[in-house]
Design a protein around this motif. Structure first.
Motif, PDB file in Angstrom:
ATOM      1  N   GLY A   1      -0.393   7.310   4.398  1.00  0.00           N
ATOM      2  CA  GLY A   1      -0.792   6.517   3.099  1.00  0.00           C
ATOM      3  C   GLY A   1      -0.297   6.757   1.678  1.00  0.00           C
ATOM      4  O   GLY A   1      -0.198   5.556   0.549  1.00  0.00           O
TER       5      GLY A   1
ATOM      6  N   CYS B   1       1.115   1.140   3.300  1.00  0.00           N
ATOM      7  CA  CYS B   1      -0.056   0.097   4.239  1.00  0.00           C
ATOM      8  C   CYS B   1       0.891   1.298   5.965  1.00  0.00           C
ATOM      9  O   CYS B   1       1.964   1.963   5.835  1.00  0.00           O
ATOM     10  CB  CYS B   1       0.042  -0.517   5.064  1.00  0.00           C
ATOM     11  SG  CYS B   1      -0.567  -1.762   3.703  1.00  0.00           S
TER      12      CYS B   1
ATOM     13  N   ARG C   1       6.369  -0.883   3.781  1.00  0.00           N
ATOM     14  CA  ARG C   1       5.347  -1.556   3.674  1.00  0.00           C
ATOM     15  C   ARG C   1       3.668  -1.323   2.138  1.00  0.00           C
ATOM     16  O   ARG C   1       3.273  -0.606   2.556  1.00  0.00           O
ATOM     17  CB  ARG C   1       4.943  -0.050   4.642  1.00  0.00           C
ATOM     18  CG  ARG C   1       5.454  -0.482   6.225  1.00  0.00           C
ATOM     19  CD  ARG C   1       4.240  -0.006   7.071  1.00  0.00           C
ATOM     20  NE  ARG C   1       3.759   0.651   7.632  1.00  0.00           N
ATOM     21  CZ  ARG C   1       4.306   2.279   7.379  1.00  0.00           C
ATOM     22  NH1 ARG C   1       6.070   2.419   8.674  1.00  0.00           N
ATOM     23  NH2 ARG C   1       4.232   3.154   8.632  1.00  0.00           N
TER      24      ARG C   1
ATOM     25  N   ILE D   1       1.953  -0.631  -1.120  1.00  0.00           N
ATOM     26  CA  ILE D   1       1.030  -1.635  -1.508  1.00  0.00           C
ATOM     27  C   ILE D   1       1.645  -2.465  -2.163  1.00  0.00           C
ATOM     28  O   ILE D   1       2.605  -2.322  -3.529  1.00  0.00           O
ATOM     29  CB  ILE D   1       0.373  -0.536  -2.410  1.00  0.00           C
ATOM     30  CG1 ILE D   1      -0.348   0.947  -1.392  1.00  0.00           C
ATOM     31  CG2 ILE D   1      -1.202  -1.077  -3.018  1.00  0.00           C
ATOM     32  CD1 ILE D   1      -1.208  -0.295  -0.828  1.00  0.00           C
TER      33      ILE D   1
ATOM     34  N   CYS E   1       0.625  -6.137   1.736  1.00  0.00           N
ATOM     35  CA  CYS E   1       0.131  -4.926   2.318  1.00  0.00           C
ATOM     36  C   CYS E   1      -0.585  -4.820   0.991  1.00  0.00           C
ATOM     37  O   CYS E   1      -0.571  -4.976  -0.480  1.00  0.00           O
ATOM     38  CB  CYS E   1       1.296  -3.895   1.842  1.00  0.00           C
ATOM     39  SG  CYS E   1       0.624  -2.018   2.481  1.00  0.00           S
TER      40      CYS E   1
ATOM     41  N   GLY F   1      -5.181  -0.712   1.942  1.00  0.00           N
ATOM     42  CA  GLY F   1      -4.036  -0.656   3.062  1.00  0.00           C
ATOM     43  C   GLY F   1      -3.828  -1.176   4.144  1.00  0.00           C
ATOM     44  O   GLY F   1      -3.574  -1.120   5.304  1.00  0.00           O
ATOM     45  N   GLN F   2      -4.664  -2.334   3.919  1.00  0.00           N
ATOM     46  CA  GLN F   2      -4.440  -3.559   5.229  1.00  0.00           C
ATOM     47  C   GLN F   2      -3.655  -4.922   5.086  1.00  0.00           C
ATOM     48  O   GLN F   2      -3.403  -4.756   3.513  1.00  0.00           O
ATOM     49  CB  GLN F   2      -5.816  -4.186   5.392  1.00  0.00           C
ATOM     50  CG  GLN F   2      -7.255  -3.047   5.422  1.00  0.00           C
ATOM     51  CD  GLN F   2      -6.782  -2.307   7.137  1.00  0.00           C
ATOM     52  OE1 GLN F   2      -6.280  -2.980   7.957  1.00  0.00           O
ATOM     53  NE2 GLN F   2      -6.187  -0.834   6.875  1.00  0.00           N
ATOM     54  N   TRP F   3      -3.202  -4.977   5.663  1.00  0.00           N
ATOM     55  CA  TRP F   3      -1.702  -6.558   5.595  1.00  0.00           C
ATOM     56  C   TRP F   3      -3.225  -7.410   5.540  1.00  0.00           C
ATOM     57  O   TRP F   3      -3.712  -8.089   6.606  1.00  0.00           O
ATOM     58  CB  TRP F   3      -1.215  -6.504   6.511  1.00  0.00           C
ATOM     59  CG  TRP F   3      -0.134  -5.294   6.370  1.00  0.00           C
ATOM     60  CD1 TRP F   3       0.089  -4.509   7.898  1.00  0.00           C
ATOM     61  CD2 TRP F   3       1.002  -5.023   5.855  1.00  0.00           C
ATOM     62  NE1 TRP F   3       0.707  -3.463   6.967  1.00  0.00           N
ATOM     63  CE2 TRP F   3       1.566  -3.677   5.826  1.00  0.00           C
ATOM     64  CE3 TRP F   3       1.796  -5.802   4.924  1.00  0.00           C
ATOM     65  CZ2 TRP F   3       2.984  -4.056   5.150  1.00  0.00           C
ATOM     66  CZ3 TRP F   3       2.784  -5.990   4.697  1.00  0.00           C
ATOM     67  CH2 TRP F   3       3.439  -5.013   4.656  1.00  0.00           C
TER      68      TRP F   3
END
Length: 337
Positions: A125, A142, A161, A163, A185, A189-191
């Motif tokens: 990540g 992510c 993915r 950031i 993203c 690091g979460q969607w």
């Protein structure tokens, strides 16, 4: 076997001291031939369409290679020179054919191109950067793909993915989009999904959806011909097209029987030709029937079919041919599209 030209498989290398941002913009092959030292193998018209960690634009292929080297878990790149687009790829997957795309496994390139980040140990990540004194790591993508129930990616070249990236989705068949069609993203690091895919309304109010059809049972006593008209106009004032029910299977028949509380008209009749039963909706002959014992028995006087139980002195519903001017409820139907 296809024979590849020099421009289709290039074996090149770059000296560690080369300033990547200053050279080889738009992938000038003449530029690539300078300071050749180690191999970097390119596969033209091939790309990896899944596990795209990052997508970068307006950079050269050599910058793309370096970005892969400083990104954790990168195994290769896609490069689309017409868009100056770089994909940083995770686990190696099967390649697919794609015009104007180049794939390259990062292990074929000179590791020293990563500069001070050559030996970085950034976590999944993250990517490496040099702060002027030491190599450090920072969030870059992510780790997981976005969770988007009942949706699929609408990105032309696949989901990426980065950031801060907002990737586009579309809903699967039978679902419709609510709000904006993107998932972002986050720096954590979460969607974060900006949308919901909700099931389409298959039937209007008061109608019931079963096996790709909408049904509406009406207990208003009317003659069969009036029931035909009522079903046509009942669908709604803007979208005519309902019809008396066409019962095509035992499953459909059993479900309708389970809903009935009184006798009701369906669309089968032999008004035009005695004994030649057909459905009013499309004039087709029945492939399935559920006549009560000794039915049909009305000959020329009984030409319209209804579900019948008490009137027919039966313990269960079945099909009965009756006089078309009898006053009964009726079952309307239309197909969901």
């Amino acid at each position: 076997m296809k024979v590849l030209s020099v421009l289709q498989i290039c074996v090149i290398s770059i000296s560690g001291g080369l300033g990547l941002k200053a050279v080889c913009h738009k992938d000038n092959l003449d530029c690539w031939t300078q300071n050749i030292r180690q191999q970097g193998i390119l596969q033209f018209e091939r790309c990896q369409s899944t596990d795209i960690l990052r997508r970068l634009i307006r950079i050269s292929m050599l910058e793309c290679v370096k970005e892969c080297m400083i990104t954790s878990h990168c195994t290769g790149i896609n490069y689309r020179h017409l868009w100056l687009m770089c994909d940083i790829l995770g686990d190696a997957k099967d390649l697919t054919s794609e015009m104007n795309c180049v794939y390259s496994a990062i292990k074929t390139w000179d590791k020293s191109m990563a500069g001070e980040c050559e030996y970085h140990t950034c976590n999944n990540g993250d990517k490496c950067f040099f702060d002027g004194e030491n190599p450090k790591c920072e969030p870059a993508f992510c780790v997981d793909s976005p969770y988007a129930p009942n949706a699929v990616s609408a990105e032309r070249f696949g989901t990426y993915r980065n950031i801060g990236a907002a990737v586009k989705f579309k809903c699967e068949h039978d679902y419709e989009m609510k709000r904006q069609p993107y998932s972002e993203c986050q720096p954590s690091g979460q969607w974060e999904n900006w949308f919901l895919c909700v099931e389409k309304e298959k039937c209007s109010d008061e109608w019931t959806f079963v096996s790709d059809k909408c049904y509406f049972i009406v207990y208003e006593n009317v003659e069969w011909q009036q029931a035909v008209v009522c079903c046509y106009i009942r669908l709604n004032v803007k979208e005519y097209g309902g019809h008396l029910a066409k019962v095509e299977s035992e499953l459909e028949d059993s479900w309708l029987i389970s809903q009935l509380t009184d006798d009701a008209w369906i669309g089968l009749n032999d008004i035009e030709n005695e004994g030649l039963w057909h459905w009013i909706s499309d004039n087709s002959r029945p492939n399935y029937t559920n006549w009560l014992l000794a039915e049909p028995n009305g000959f020329e006087t009984e030409n319209c079919v209804n579900y019948c139980k008490d009137y027919c002195e039966k313990k269960f519903y079945g099909w009965n041919d009756g006089k078309c001017n009898r006053l009964l409820g009726y079952i309307c139907q239309h197909h969901f599209i």
